[in-house]
Structures are given as C-alpha cells and as structure tokens.
Design a protein around this motif. Structure first.
Motif, PDB file in Angstrom:
ATOM      1  N   CYS A 276      80.516  89.289 118.238  1.00  0.00           N
ATOM      2  CA  CYS A 276      79.742  89.587 117.064  1.00  0.00           C
ATOM      3  C   CYS A 276      78.170  90.076 117.098  1.00  0.00           C
ATOM      4  N   ALA A 277      77.960  91.312 116.740  1.00  0.00           N
ATOM      5  CA  ALA A 277      76.502  91.945 116.690  1.00  0.00           C
ATOM      6  C   ALA A 277      75.961  91.007 116.102  1.00  0.00           C
ATOM      7  N   ASN A 278      74.434  91.114 116.393  1.00  0.00           N
ATOM      8  CA  ASN A 278      73.451  90.592 115.391  1.00  0.00           C
ATOM      9  C   ASN A 278      73.061  88.902 115.764  1.00  0.00           C
ATOM     10  N   ARG A 279      72.778  88.200 114.747  1.00  0.00           N
ATOM     11  CA  ARG A 279      72.518  86.866 115.167  1.00  0.00           C
ATOM     12  C   ARG A 279      73.399  85.903 114.360  1.00  0.00           C
ATOM     13  N   ILE A 280      73.622  84.766 115.160  1.00  0.00           N
ATOM     14  CA  ILE A 280      74.427  83.757 114.578  1.00  0.00           C
ATOM     15  C   ILE A 280      73.556  82.501 114.643  1.00  0.00           C
ATOM     16  N   SER A 281      73.322  81.758 113.273  1.00  0.00           N
ATOM     17  CA  SER A 281      72.244  80.800 113.335  1.00  0.00           C
ATOM     18  C   SER A 281      72.704  79.566 114.024  1.00  0.00           C
ATOM     19  N   GLY A 282      71.611  79.108 114.893  1.00  0.00           N
ATOM     20  CA  GLY A 282      72.158  77.653 115.716  1.00  0.00           C
ATOM     21  C   GLY A 282      72.904  77.876 116.662  1.00  0.00           C
ATOM     22  N   ALA A 283      73.515  79.246 117.103  1.00  0.00           N
ATOM     23  CA  ALA A 283      74.645  79.387 117.808  1.00  0.00           C
ATOM     24  C   ALA A 283      75.878  78.661 117.753  1.00  0.00           C
TER      25      ALA A 283
ATOM     26  N   ALA B 106      73.921  80.053 123.546  1.00  0.00           N
ATOM     27  CA  ALA B 106      72.610  80.731 122.952  1.00  0.00           C
ATOM     28  C   ALA B 106      72.001  81.528 123.842  1.00  0.00           C
ATOM     29  N   ASN B 107      71.232  82.721 123.110  1.00  0.00           N
ATOM     30  CA  ASN B 107      70.485  83.443 124.193  1.00  0.00           C
ATOM     31  C   ASN B 107      69.425  84.156 123.646  1.00  0.00           C
ATOM     32  N   GLU B 108      68.953  83.537 122.374  1.00  0.00           N
ATOM     33  CA  GLU B 108      67.682  83.945 121.558  1.00  0.00           C
ATOM     34  C   GLU B 108      67.221  82.712 120.767  1.00  0.00           C
ATOM     35  N   GLY B 109      66.361  81.848 121.590  1.00  0.00           N
ATOM     36  CA  GLY B 109      65.986  80.510 121.170  1.00  0.00           C
ATOM     37  C   GLY B 109      67.149  79.717 120.905  1.00  0.00           C
ATOM     38  N   GLY B 110      67.553  79.248 119.907  1.00  0.00           N
ATOM     39  CA  GLY B 110      68.811  78.496 119.667  1.00  0.00           C
ATOM     40  C   GLY B 110      69.698  79.197 119.082  1.00  0.00           C
TER      41      GLY B 110
ATOM     42  N   PRO C 166      74.590  85.263 126.043  1.00  0.00           N
ATOM     43  CA  PRO C 166      74.030  85.650 127.288  1.00  0.00           C
ATOM     44  C   PRO C 166      74.797  86.730 128.156  1.00  0.00           C
ATOM     45  N   ASP C 167      76.065  86.540 127.988  1.00  0.00           N
ATOM     46  CA  ASP C 167      77.015  87.270 128.899  1.00  0.00           C
ATOM     47  C   ASP C 167      77.912  88.229 127.879  1.00  0.00           C
ATOM     48  N   GLY C 168      77.108  88.704 126.894  1.00  0.00           N
ATOM     49  CA  GLY C 168      77.916  89.432 125.974  1.00  0.00           C
ATOM     50  C   GLY C 168      78.548  90.888 126.653  1.00  0.00           C
TER      51      GLY C 168
END
Length: 346
Positions: A81-88, A101-105, A112-114
C-alpha cells in the motif's frame, strides 16, 4: 522472452544481489530505463525537438545509490500500500492486522522492506515493453495473503504507460503506486519552482505533520491547493497556509474528478516548452514537492529539496482505516488493476 533487449549491468547491492536495467525505446525517440530493483524508472529521455533528448526524471547513478537512499523511493513502484497507514495497523473483516512500522509508529509505502527494495522477476522484455512480477508472501511486512503483483511498462511515440495488476489468495489490502519524480527542465537542473502544475481535483485531504489525514476531504478553493488552473509550484509551496507549513510544502492527496482513465494532472516547464499530462484510473493523486529530498542524483549532482515533483496516482492515505475515502480491500478471485500514462509534449 520474446524480442528481448539485452539487460545492462547496473551494479550490485550490499547483500550481493545484482541489479539490471532494461531500456525501452519508442519510434519517436523517447526512451525509458527500468530496473528490476523495485520495478524502478531510473531514467526517461524525451526528445527535445533538435535531435537530442533530455532525461526528465530523478534517479540514482547505480545500485549502491538506491541502497543508500532507498527511502527516497526515486522512480520505484511502492507497496503493498502506497502512502501512510496510521499506527501500522488496521482491521480487516473484524480482525486486527499489525504491520511493520517504518515512519515513527506508522507504515509508509509498504513498510521497511517494501516493494521498492525487492528484486522483481522479468517475465518478458522487448524493444518497447517490459513485464515484471513480484511475489509477496503471506505475512510480508504484516500484510495478510500471498500477493502476486505484475507491472507492465510500455512506450509508444510520446507516451509511457504502466499497468499494475495484482491477485491474492486471502483477503488483504492493496494499493501500489508509481513514485516517479519529474523535472521537465532536466534531471539535475535544480528546483521545479518554475514549473506550472494543474490537478483535476476540487477537494484535497488535509493532514497533520505526520502526513496522516486530519479528517475528511476539504475544498481546494481559496487555498494553495487550488490547482484547477495552472499554478507556479514555488508560489504554492511557500504559501503561508497551515497545511503547507505542516509538511514543509505540498505532500497531499487530491480527490480526482470522475472515474476511469482520465487526465489527473498537467505539468509544464515554460522555459523549455516541455509538458506532460498524467492520466490514471485511480481515485486520488498524491502530490509531493520533494520537501525532504537529499540524495545522490544520476548525473552526479546531489538532489535537494524541491528538485523534483512526484505525482503518485493511488488510493487516499490510510485507506485501510478509512474505507470511506477509498476501499483498498482485495479478495481471492478478484483482481486489482491500475493504469498510469505519462503523455509528453516537446
């Protein structure tokens, strides 16, 4: 492989994996170089009308550059999934799903291994068409289901196209996207401030400093995000507005008008006269003005903030948690499909 063009050695990753490049050429002189690493567009040369050509996308010079700056996502297909997913995390059919998670939480562009870090298998390579495939196993970065994603690049005259197609053996969420950065003045030529951008959207998605949606869609009218008519990028990036201040420029999802394959955006460089129309069948377009760019460029010049603009057709951010914005769920027996076209003019 039918009519295969010889792949070129593009170097070796720190883990020993070789990276190869394939070059596609259209009769009119347009050429596209794609890597098997991340199904990445590394270079795109468009004719300049005087017998030469100009590379109009950002890329790294070798495999080592992509390893060192993987999180710049230059030209890659990002996913699942492109873009951000809240709270992973999200819920699927009532069950919790925990991601890496790879950007904060949060999870950004698949984790991280997209997919941008993976070696894709080349299924077919010809003078003007390249087919790559990636198999993502069940549990990859936390995502459920075994996913098979295919990317087909093609060139014809002044058009580059990318078709993405995915199937799964269990319910999952899917939303890959191309993360090509454009600079119509030429790669390595400086900022895109003087480019003019039009986006076919009357609404956009306000976000917090973490890039996650604050709520629902908002009207672009009266904001720097009103790109319904051509606007100079530098003026909009530096506008005094809470949303540009929050993310240091533009890094926002625009809710595109209409459905099916249609024009989503037009980017123009008045000095050179070059322009490109981006066409897509996706519901949203993420516009990112390179607010955090800092990476080695393919021509030897280091990219800095604003040296390219990414126009990413996709679903809205945090869609697994916000299906009212765009539904990313794919089930067995179904097929995810998307098409992106870049239509160039001299």
């Amino acid at each position: 492989m039918s009519g295969e063009t010889a792949p070129q050695d593009f170097g070796t990753l720190p883990d020993g994996r070789p990276v190869t490049a394939h070059t596609l050429r259209a009769p009119g002189g347009l050429s596209l170089r794609v890597l098997d690493l991340g199904a990445t567009v590394q270079a795109l040369h468009v004719p300049d009308g005087s017998g030469g050509s100009t590379n109009v996308v950002l890329g790294h010079p070798d495999a080592a550059g992509y390893a060192a700056h993987a999180d710049a996502y230059l030209g890659s297909v990002v996913g699942r999934c492109a873009n951000r997913i809240s709270g992973a995390r999200f819920r699927l059919d009532g069950e919790p799903v925990q991601l890496a998670a790879n950007e904060g939480g949060n999870t950004l562009h698949g984790g991280p291994d997209g997919f941008h870090r993976r070696t894709w298998q080349v299924l077919d390579a010809g003078p003007d068409r390249l087919v790559l495939e990636l198999v993502s196993p069940d549990g990859d970065q936390g995502f459920p289901g075994r996913l098979v994603l295919r990317a087909v690049y093609a060139v014809a005259e002044d058009v580059v196209s990318l078709d993405l197609e995915a199937r799964t053996d269990a319910p999952t969420v899917v939303g890959p996207a191309s993360h090509v950065y454009l600079n119509l003045a030429g790669e390595g030529s400086g900022t895109v401030d003087d480019h003019r951008l039009t986006v076919e959207a009357d609404r956009y998605l306000p976000v917090g400093p973490d890039g996650l949606p604050l709520g629902g869609l908002a009207a672009v009218a009266g904001t720097p995000f009103d790109l319904t008519a051509p606007a100079r990028i530098g003026d909009r990036v530096r506008a005094e507005h809470p949303q540009t201040i929050a993310v240091g420029g533009i890094d926002h999802s625009f809710d595109l008008r209409g459905t099916g394959l249609r024009r989503a955006a037009r980017l123009e460089h008045p000095v050179s006269g070059r322009s490109v129309e981006l066409w897509t069948d996706q519901p949203a377009l993420q516009v990112y003005t390179g607010n955090a760019l800092d990476a080695a460029g393919s021509s030897g010049r280091r990219y800095r903030q604003g040296d390219g603009v990414a126009l990413e057709p996709q679903r809205h951010p945090d869609s697994p948690n916000r299906p009212e914005l765009s539904d990313p769920v794919l089930r067995p027996g179904g097929t995810y499909r998307s098409r992106t076209e870049w239509r160039f003019r001299p």
